[in-house]
Structure formats: C-alpha cells, structure tokens
Write a protein that holds these residues in place. Structure first.
Motif, PDB file in Angstrom:
ATOM      1  N   PHE A 145       0.833  -1.194   0.000  1.00  7.85           N
ATOM      2  CA  PHE A 145       0.000   0.000   0.000  1.00  7.85           C
ATOM      3  C   PHE A 145       0.874   1.254   0.000  1.00  7.85           C
ATOM      4  CE2 PHE A 145      -4.414  -0.951   0.139  1.00  7.85           C
ATOM      5  CZ  PHE A 145      -4.522  -2.244   0.639  1.00  7.85           C
ATOM      6  N   VAL A 146       0.550   2.173  -0.884  1.00 14.37           N
ATOM      7  CA  VAL A 146       1.198   3.480  -0.896  1.00 14.37           C
ATOM      8  C   VAL A 146       0.110   4.541  -0.876  1.00 14.37           C
ATOM      9  CG1 VAL A 146       3.195   2.619  -2.168  1.00 14.37           C
ATOM     10  CG2 VAL A 146       1.291   3.638  -3.415  1.00 14.37           C
ATOM     11  N   ARG A 147       0.449   5.703  -0.366  1.00 13.29           N
ATOM     12  CA  ARG A 147      -0.536   6.786  -0.314  1.00 13.29           C
ATOM     13  C   ARG A 147      -0.724   7.412  -1.684  1.00 13.29           C
ATOM     14  NH1 ARG A 147      -0.541   9.857   5.491  1.00 13.29           N
ATOM     15  NH2 ARG A 147      -0.004   8.051   6.773  1.00 13.29           N
ATOM     16  N   LEU A 148      -1.931   7.850  -1.941  1.00 14.02           N
ATOM     17  CA  LEU A 148      -2.185   8.556  -3.196  1.00 14.02           C
ATOM     18  C   LEU A 148      -1.363   9.837  -3.287  1.00 14.02           C
ATOM     19  CD1 LEU A 148      -6.044   8.049  -3.594  1.00 14.02           C
ATOM     20  CD2 LEU A 148      -4.213   6.985  -4.932  1.00 14.02           C
ATOM     21  N   THR A 149      -0.973  10.380  -2.143  1.00 19.18           N
ATOM     22  CA  THR A 149      -0.083  11.552  -2.157  1.00 19.18           C
ATOM     23  C   THR A 149       1.288  11.194  -2.726  1.00 19.18           C
ATOM     24  OG1 THR A 149       0.513  11.044   0.143  1.00 19.18           O
ATOM     25  CG2 THR A 149      -1.167  12.740  -0.211  1.00 19.18           C
ATOM     26  N   GLU A 150       1.676   9.931  -2.643  1.00 24.06           N
ATOM     27  CA  GLU A 150       2.931   9.479  -3.228  1.00 24.06           C
ATOM     28  C   GLU A 150       2.774   9.151  -4.705  1.00 24.06           C
ATOM     29  OE1 GLU A 150       3.143   6.439   0.132  1.00 24.06           O
ATOM     30  OE2 GLU A 150       5.256   6.735  -0.349  1.00 24.06           O
ATOM     31  N   THR A 189      -3.295  13.816   6.617  1.00 22.69           N
ATOM     32  CA  THR A 189      -2.841  15.191   6.414  1.00 22.69           C
ATOM     33  C   THR A 189      -3.740  15.916   5.415  1.00 22.69           C
ATOM     34  OG1 THR A 189      -1.375  14.658   4.565  1.00 22.69           O
ATOM     35  CG2 THR A 189      -0.476  14.395   6.784  1.00 22.69           C
ATOM     36  N   ALA A 190      -3.530  17.220   5.315  1.00 22.40           N
ATOM     37  CA  ALA A 190      -4.273  17.994   4.318  1.00 22.40           C
ATOM     38  C   ALA A 190      -3.960  17.499   2.915  1.00 22.40           C
ATOM     39  CB  ALA A 190      -3.932  19.480   4.458  1.00 22.40           C
ATOM     40  N   ASP A 191      -2.713  17.116   2.682  1.00 19.26           N
ATOM     41  CA  ASP A 191      -2.332  16.576   1.373  1.00 19.26           C
ATOM     42  C   ASP A 191      -3.041  15.260   1.092  1.00 19.26           C
ATOM     43  OD1 ASP A 191       1.155  17.694   1.470  1.00 19.26           O
ATOM     44  OD2 ASP A 191      -0.693  18.706   0.796  1.00 19.26           O
ATOM     45  N   ASP A 192      -3.191  14.425   2.127  1.00 23.23           N
ATOM     46  CA  ASP A 192      -3.920  13.173   1.963  1.00 23.23           C
ATOM     47  C   ASP A 192      -5.357  13.432   1.532  1.00 23.23           C
ATOM     48  OD1 ASP A 192      -1.933  11.248   2.637  1.00 23.23           O
ATOM     49  OD2 ASP A 192      -2.201  11.709   4.762  1.00 23.23           O
ATOM     50  N   ARG A 193      -5.989  14.417   2.149  1.00 20.17           N
ATOM     51  CA  ARG A 193      -7.374  14.737   1.818  1.00 20.17           C
ATOM     52  C   ARG A 193      -7.473  15.288   0.387  1.00 20.17           C
ATOM     53  NH1 ARG A 193     -10.299  13.932   6.227  1.00 20.17           N
ATOM     54  NH2 ARG A 193      -9.361  14.254   8.293  1.00 20.17           N
ATOM     55  N   ALA A 194      -6.482  16.089  -0.011  1.00 18.56           N
ATOM     56  CA  ALA A 194      -6.515  16.657  -1.361  1.00 18.56           C
ATOM     57  C   ALA A 194      -6.313  15.581  -2.424  1.00 18.56           C
ATOM     58  CB  ALA A 194      -5.444  17.730  -1.495  1.00 18.56           C
ATOM     59  N   GLU A 203     -13.702   8.463   1.564  1.00 14.87           N
ATOM     60  CA  GLU A 203     -12.430   8.889   1.006  1.00 14.87           C
ATOM     61  C   GLU A 203     -11.406   7.763   1.108  1.00 14.87           C
ATOM     62  OE1 GLU A 203     -12.244  13.741   1.493  1.00 14.87           O
ATOM     63  OE2 GLU A 203     -11.064  12.465   2.852  1.00 14.87           O
ATOM     64  N   LYS A 204     -10.799   7.454  -0.030  1.00  9.92           N
ATOM     65  CA  LYS A 204      -9.737   6.442  -0.081  1.00  9.92           C
ATOM     66  C   LYS A 204      -8.405   7.168  -0.220  1.00  9.92           C
ATOM     67  CE  LYS A 204     -12.878   3.097  -0.615  1.00  9.92           C
ATOM     68  NZ  LYS A 204     -13.136   2.004   0.353  1.00  9.92           N
ATOM     69  N   HIS A 205      -7.456   6.788   0.628  1.00  7.56           N
ATOM     70  CA  HIS A 205      -6.168   7.495   0.668  1.00  7.56           C
ATOM     71  C   HIS A 205      -4.988   6.647   0.219  1.00  7.56           C
ATOM     72  CE1 HIS A 205      -8.734   9.087   4.027  1.00  7.56           C
ATOM     73  NE2 HIS A 205      -8.484  10.207   3.372  1.00  7.56           N
ATOM     74  N   ARG A 206      -5.161   5.327   0.180  1.00  8.72           N
ATOM     75  CA  ARG A 206      -4.038   4.444  -0.126  1.00  8.72           C
ATOM     76  C   ARG A 206      -4.419   3.460  -1.222  1.00  8.72           C
ATOM     77  NH1 ARG A 206      -1.404   1.418   4.486  1.00  8.72           N
ATOM     78  NH2 ARG A 206      -3.521   0.708   4.930  1.00  8.72           N
ATOM     79  N   ILE A 207      -3.422   3.050  -2.005  1.00 12.97           N
ATOM     80  CA  ILE A 207      -3.642   2.155  -3.135  1.00 12.97           C
ATOM     81  C   ILE A 207      -2.633   1.017  -3.118  1.00 12.97           C
ATOM     82  CG2 ILE A 207      -2.161   3.644  -4.576  1.00 12.97           C
ATOM     83  CD1 ILE A 207      -3.732   2.750  -7.024  1.00 12.97           C
ATOM     84  N   SER A 208      -3.069  -0.148  -3.560  1.00 14.46           N
ATOM     85  CA  SER A 208      -2.163  -1.260  -3.794  1.00 14.46           C
ATOM     86  C   SER A 208      -2.588  -1.941  -5.086  1.00 14.46           C
ATOM     87  CB  SER A 208      -2.166  -2.274  -2.634  1.00 14.46           C
ATOM     88  OG  SER A 208      -3.363  -3.024  -2.637  1.00 14.46           O
TER      89      SER A 208
END
Length: 212
Positions: A145-150, A189-194, A203-208
C-alpha cells in the motif's frame, strides 16, 4: 542532439524501441513494450542505447524502466531527413497528418493514434501511467500500500485529474487495484485529503496493486 548521438548505428530492435518510446506513454518496462509492440529491450541492445545517451534505463524493483532521452527524440526526428528509410518516413508522415489534432487536444501521441486510427481506449493509457507510478512509489514491491499523495506526483504532468480519478474507480471496480482509507484519522494530512478519491461517499487514501 549531440554529434555522437547522430552517428550511432542502430539495429532493427533498437530503432523500433526508440520509436515505441517516442509514441508511447512515457516510461515503459519491457513487459509494457512487449504488450504494445511485441519486443523488449535487453542486453547489448539496451546498453547500446543507454551508452549512446538515447534512452534512460534503470532497474526499478525487478524490472527495467526505459525513457526516451532528448537525444533519443532528436535521433528519431532525424528520420525526417531525405535519407531516412521508408518506414520512418511513413511514420512521420502520419505524425504530420495528426499535428492539427494534437495541437487541439491534451492527448499524448499514443492516445491520439489509438483514438483516431484504431478507436482504442484512452483507459489503457491511464492504467499504464497509474501502474508505472505505483511501481515507482512502491519501489517494486507488489501489493504494497502506498498513499495517493505518493502516487499522484509520479503521474505524467498534464493528465486530467478527473480522468485519472475515473480510471482509478474503474480499476477498483475491475479488481485491478485496492483502495482503502487511512484508518487513523489523526494521521491524515491535508495533502492526503486533497489526493483522496471518493468512492461511495468514503475517502480512499491508499492504493495497492499487483504488478507482474
């Protein structure tokens, strides 16, 4: 292009890969090249193009990722010269015919060619971009799993956010990826929400995803 790059003698595989990278969706692995054009880039062929400065080619996880360099693009453009072979001249005649369309659209060349000539799906290109970005963010680890911010900053610039989000939703529906929220609200974080993707009001924040 450098003088040395302009004098490089290429074999058929090397020339084909250069044009595949020129017309493709940015970075491509050997697996992706084989899916698109039926060949990969290995051994002396890969080292020859890399040493000549025509491509960038690095191991990411357990797969090589190839990118056309500016000199590589210039080498392809030299095919416009009168002495170019017929295959290259036909290709660039096609590109010239598409230029008006390309100037009025956000499509990368590969998308435009598929859309105009073959009625192909733009979804494929977006899925390829997402898969490549995921492999980079996960550092080659499948199903991590990685964050969508990544992931989002690793996608090519200029991609439409709405189109990317719809591609992610479709990949989720097709069970090609898994999307989950961050369980600990305090760590969001705010970046996670964006960067989050709304699916069914959550809201989904992580992807694999599984990459072979």
């Amino acid at each position: 292009m450098t003088d040395s790059g302009s004098r490089v003698e290429l074999n058929g595989t090397q020339r084909a890969v250069l044009f595949a990278l020129l017309t493709g969706p940015g970075e491509q692995t050997n697996r992706e090249l084989r899916q698109r054009v039926g060949l990969g880039l290995t051994g002396r062929d890969r080292l020859g193009l890399k040493n000549a400065g025509l491509i960038e080619s690095e191991m990411v996880g357990n797969a090589y990722v190839h990118t056309l360099s500016p000199d590589g693009a210039d080498h392809c453009l030299a095919a416009l010269d009168p002495g170019a072979g017929p295959a290259e001249r036909v290709l660039f005649a096609l590109i010239a015919d598409l230029s008006e369309h390309l100037n009025s659209t956000d499509y990368v060349l590969a998308k435009a060619v598929r859309t105009i000539l073959h009625g192909g799906s733009i979804q494929y290109d977006l899925e390829t971009h997402i898969g490549t970005a995921y492999s980079q963010a996960a550092d080659g680890r499948s199903e991590s799993f990685v964050r969508l911010t990544e992931l989002r900053p690793l996608l090519p610039r200029g991609l439409d956010r709405g189109a990317v989000d719809e591609a992610l939703r479709q990949m989720y529906r097709d069970h090609k990826i898994n999307l989950v929220p961050i369980a600990d609200n305090a760590s969001i974080t705010a970046d996670d929400r964006a960067a989050a993707l709304d699916i069914g009001g959550e809201e989904k924040h992580r992807i694999s995803m599984q990459r072979s």
